[in-house]
Design an enzyme around this catalytic site. Structure first.
Site, PDB file in Angstrom:
ATOM      1  N   GLN A 100       0.857  -1.179   0.000  1.00  0.00           N
ATOM      2  CA  GLN A 100       0.000   0.000   0.000  1.00  0.00           C
ATOM      3  C   GLN A 100       0.891   1.226   0.000  1.00  0.00           C
ATOM      4  O   GLN A 100       1.653   1.461   0.929  1.00  0.00           O
ATOM      5  CB  GLN A 100      -0.895  -0.025   1.237  1.00  0.00           C
ATOM      6  CG  GLN A 100      -1.510   1.315   1.576  1.00  0.00           C
ATOM      7  CD  GLN A 100      -3.018   1.279   1.593  1.00  0.00           C
ATOM      8  OE1 GLN A 100      -3.646   0.274   1.878  1.00  0.00           O
ATOM      9  NE2 GLN A 100      -3.619   2.405   1.255  1.00  0.00           N
ATOM     10  N   GLY A 101       0.825   1.975  -1.075  1.00  0.00           N
ATOM     11  CA  GLY A 101       1.639   3.184  -1.163  1.00  0.00           C
ATOM     12  C   GLY A 101       0.823   4.394  -0.752  1.00  0.00           C
ATOM     13  O   GLY A 101      -0.270   4.256  -0.216  1.00  0.00           O
ATOM     14  N   ALA A 102       1.391   5.580  -0.989  1.00  0.00           N
ATOM     15  CA  ALA A 102       0.725   6.809  -0.572  1.00  0.00           C
ATOM     16  C   ALA A 102      -0.551   7.052  -1.371  1.00  0.00           C
ATOM     17  O   ALA A 102      -1.533   7.539  -0.834  1.00  0.00           O
ATOM     18  CB  ALA A 102       1.675   7.984  -0.712  1.00  0.00           C
ATOM     19  N   GLU A 103      -0.546   6.729  -2.656  1.00  0.00           N
ATOM     20  CA  GLU A 103      -1.755   7.004  -3.410  1.00  0.00           C
ATOM     21  C   GLU A 103      -2.228   5.833  -4.261  1.00  0.00           C
ATOM     22  O   GLU A 103      -3.167   5.977  -5.042  1.00  0.00           O
ATOM     23  CB  GLU A 103      -1.583   8.244  -4.273  1.00  0.00           C
ATOM     24  CG  GLU A 103      -0.364   8.207  -5.165  1.00  0.00           C
ATOM     25  CD  GLU A 103      -0.182   9.559  -5.849  1.00  0.00           C
ATOM     26  OE1 GLU A 103      -0.740   9.718  -6.928  1.00  0.00           O
ATOM     27  OE2 GLU A 103       0.482  10.426  -5.275  1.00  0.00           O
TER      28      GLU A 103
ATOM     29  N   ARG B 223      -2.633   1.285  -4.388  1.00  0.00           N
ATOM     30  CA  ARG B 223      -2.423  -0.047  -3.834  1.00  0.00           C
ATOM     31  C   ARG B 223      -1.839  -0.906  -4.932  1.00  0.00           C
ATOM     32  O   ARG B 223      -2.252  -0.809  -6.088  1.00  0.00           O
ATOM     33  CB  ARG B 223      -3.752  -0.655  -3.406  1.00  0.00           C
ATOM     34  CG  ARG B 223      -4.160  -0.293  -2.020  1.00  0.00           C
ATOM     35  CD  ARG B 223      -5.474  -0.974  -1.683  1.00  0.00           C
ATOM     36  NE  ARG B 223      -6.234  -0.055  -0.875  1.00  0.00           N
ATOM     37  CZ  ARG B 223      -7.289   0.659  -1.275  1.00  0.00           C
ATOM     38  NH1 ARG B 223      -7.760   0.523  -2.393  1.00  0.00           N
ATOM     39  NH2 ARG B 223      -7.895   1.511  -0.503  1.00  0.00           N
TER      40      ARG B 223
ATOM     41  N   LYS C 150      -1.755  -1.818 -10.321  1.00  0.00           N
ATOM     42  CA  LYS C 150      -1.609  -0.593  -9.545  1.00  0.00           C
ATOM     43  C   LYS C 150      -2.936   0.133  -9.570  1.00  0.00           C
ATOM     44  O   LYS C 150      -3.390   0.595 -10.618  1.00  0.00           O
ATOM     45  CB  LYS C 150      -0.515   0.283 -10.162  1.00  0.00           C
ATOM     46  CG  LYS C 150      -0.300   1.583  -9.406  1.00  0.00           C
ATOM     47  CD  LYS C 150       0.946   2.295  -9.910  1.00  0.00           C
ATOM     48  CE  LYS C 150       1.206   3.546  -9.112  1.00  0.00           C
ATOM     49  NZ  LYS C 150       2.453   4.209  -9.526  1.00  0.00           N
TER      50      LYS C 150
ATOM     51  N   ASP D 245       9.165  12.580  -9.834  1.00  0.00           N
ATOM     52  CA  ASP D 245       9.293  12.076  -8.455  1.00  0.00           C
ATOM     53  C   ASP D 245      10.474  11.113  -8.401  1.00  0.00           C
ATOM     54  O   ASP D 245      10.341   9.950  -8.036  1.00  0.00           O
ATOM     55  CB  ASP D 245       7.999  11.378  -8.025  1.00  0.00           C
ATOM     56  CG  ASP D 245       8.012  11.004  -6.543  1.00  0.00           C
ATOM     57  OD1 ASP D 245       8.843  11.550  -5.797  1.00  0.00           O
ATOM     58  OD2 ASP D 245       7.194  10.165  -6.141  1.00  0.00           O
TER      59      ASP D 245
END
Lengths: 334, 245
Positions: free
Chosen positions: B20-23, B25, B39, B148
């Site tokens: 689970q990332g910041a924005e 899954r 994603k 990023d």
């Protein structure tokens, strides 16, 4: 038992706080308020501080019910901030230290915010979102330093809010940010504004000029409340997003929001929501400690004093530019 | 890419939550027998729904374009199998036996005493830094801005990493903030983000980024110099800005 006096005046607030082993005994503060549509200038702000600082010292000592001889150390804001107001506070701090024969410590303003936030909320090792009129930084501690992971690449978020308030001619009393917050509560229609996130950095100047250039046509379609609402929703989303990014990068499970903009309840709510979704804890303080105050300088000073830091007399100057990551956090043992 | 499939995420079967990332899954699964990462960009409740929708769509588009453009110029990226535009999912090749560069450097340094590298560790880090510079240089040469560029978004193939004579093989991921732009400014910001990701986590190997820059310039000969000038400017912006309040 250590009793510390802290003095702050790096922007338009001037305050004196007294702390005894982490307990705030007194923390009076005064704000230099300018008419709507105007910001605060260094010279006038310094004159304001000169006029009230002695009575604030008196008040702090009376409210704390201590005598000056009981103080162990006097701390003042060394920077960053506006030159003239900083000098006013440094002169008073140096004079008192000599009069009362006390050691003196120059404190980094940003570190003051962080240490006060940690002391009040009990957050252990949080990712810090530091948002105010002059600063926008996302900070995490590693290897004896508070390191800046993300920051604004142009103006601070509070500066963006203040200047927006000037376009709308909102009152600066008690603060432009507070008045934007109240009006935003009644806003409904979301205006699409530039949303600029670059990695963990943010940018606000494009957004501000977008509004400045179009204000006359925008006000025909959007109420001032809508504009305040749109501004808050956009800039706060940028801040929460980058904070979350930093948390994901460092694996941190705590967030602490500090600085004047940090007492905005909408921002706090958005941060809480973000934390809820990732099982993290959110810590915030109210306006007494979020907004610049003397106690925060005393609290950081207390940590430094206990770790053996003293500022040699010839180094008790102040500086407008003083990075958070310039300070070695010798008092942190983790 | 079929925009009419409502439950597009169902085309990949046996989905298991992977990260689970910041924005988003990430799920692992199988797409017609191929090992697959799904994603899924989920909505962020803290954001206004309109803003959330706009950002999610923008970033889906950016991600796909970035992945494909990089692949076209020979940078290793996961192959895209399927896009669910209603479910906001990208189904792509699962890269196996990889570490993020962030974790990989951490592992290398962990093996050293007091963070000071031995010869073998230093050589590996040098090789890695060179390859990072080449990859980013190639990307910028093609006008692709990552947006990023942290060490968590560069992957290293760990299958052959013990062998000192083979060059490290790197992949780029996470193009949600990417765009095409030939300005030195945005390229400089990419490098600045990378530099800060490195120095904030690995402050004890300051020479690493210098090697990245040298090999970057070696690859991006036509514009590297200009980007360096911008990078200097951007660094100063960060460090010397007046900060008050």
């Amino acid at each position: 038992m250590v009793i510390v006096m802290g003095m702050e005046g790096s922007a338009n607030k001037v305050g004196v706080g007294i702390i005894k082993d982490g307990e705030v005994l007194s923390n009076p503060r005064k704000t230099y308020i300018t008419p709507p549509g105007e910001g605060f200038q260094p010279a006038e702000t310094a004159r304001h501080h000169q006029g009230v600082i002695i009575e604030l010292v008196d008040k702090a000592i009376k409210e704390a019910k201590i005598k000056p001889e009981e103080l162990d150390v006097i701390c003042y804001t060394k920077g960053p901030g506006m030159g003239a107001p900083l000098v006013v506070v440094a002169i008073v701090a140096r004079t008192l230290a000599q009069l009362w024969n006390k050691p003196i410590i120059g404190v980094n303003h940003c570190i003051g915010h962080i240490e006060m936030g940690r002391a009040i909320t009990g957050a252990q090792n949080p990712t810090v979102l530091y948002v105010s009129g002059g600063n926008t930084q996302i900070i995490a501690y590693a290897n004896k330093r508070y390191r800046i992971f993300g920051e604004t690449i142009d103006i601070a978020v509070g500066n963006c809010l203040d200047r927006f308030a000037r376009i709308l001619k909102l009152s600066n009393d008690p603060s432009p940010g507070y008045n934007i917050e109240q009006m935003a509560k009644k806003g409904k229609k979301l205006l699409q504004l530039p949303y600029v996130v670059k990695g963990m950095d943010v940018s606000f100047s494009g957004l501000l000029s977008f509004i400045e250039e179009r204000y006359n046509s925008l006000k025909k379609q959007y109420t001032p409340e809508d504009l305040c609402f749109s501004l808050q929703e956009t800039v706060f989303a940028m801040l929460v997003e980058t904070t979350e990014r930093a948390m994901a990068h460092t694996g941190s499970q705590e967030v602490l929001v500090v600085g004047g903009v940090g007492c905005n309840e909408r921002l706090q709510k958005m941060l809480e929501q973000m934390c809820l979704e990732r099982n993290a804890k959110c810590f915030a303080t109210d306006e007494r400690f979020c907004i610049d105050n003397g106690a925060m300088i005393a609290q950081a000073g207390l940590e430094m004093f206990n770790a053996g830091v003293r500022t040699p007399w010839e180094e008790t100057f102040c500086t407008q530019r003083y990075r958070t990551d310039d300070v070695e956090a010798v008092w942190r043992t983790d | 890419m079929d925009s009419n499939v409502n439950h597009a995420s169902a085309v990949t079967v046996n989905q298991q939550l992977f990260k689970q990332g910041a924005e988003a899954r990430l799920f692992t699964g199988s797409f017609f027998g191929r090992k697959t990462i799904v994603k899924e960009r989920f909505s962020k409740k803290y954001r206004h729904p309109e803003l959330d929708e706009r950002l999610t769509k923008e970033r889906m588009r950016a991600e796909l374009k970035g992945l494909m453009r990089c692949k076209n110029i020979g940078i290793w990226t996961p192959a895209v199998y399927f896009v669910g535009s209603k479910s906001n999912t990208v189904h792509m090749e699962l890269l196996e036996n990889v570490d993020t560069v962030n974790i990989y450097i951490g592992k290398l340094l962990m093996g050293c005493v007091d963070g000071s590298c031995d010869v073998q560790c230093t050589n590996k880090l040098k090789q890695l830094a060179e390859e990072v510079g080449i990859t980013v240089g190639k990307m910028h040469l093609a006008g692709i801005i990552h947006g990023d560029l942290t060490t968590s978004n560069i992957l290293i193939d760990t299958t052959n990493v013990e062998n000192e004579s083979t060059k490290p093989k790197l992949a780029l991921i996470d193009f949600g903030l990417s765009h095409v732009d030939n300005s030195a400014e945005d390229k400089g910001v990419d490098l600045y983000v990378l530099e800060r990701a490195l120095t904030s986590t690995f402050s004890n190997i300051p020479w690493f980024f210098d090697i990245v820059l040298t090999s970057y310039r070696g690859t991006y000969t036509s514009g590297g110099e200009e980007v360096f000038k911008k990078l200097e400017e951007i660094r100063l912006r960060g460090r010397k800005r007046t900060m008050i309040g």
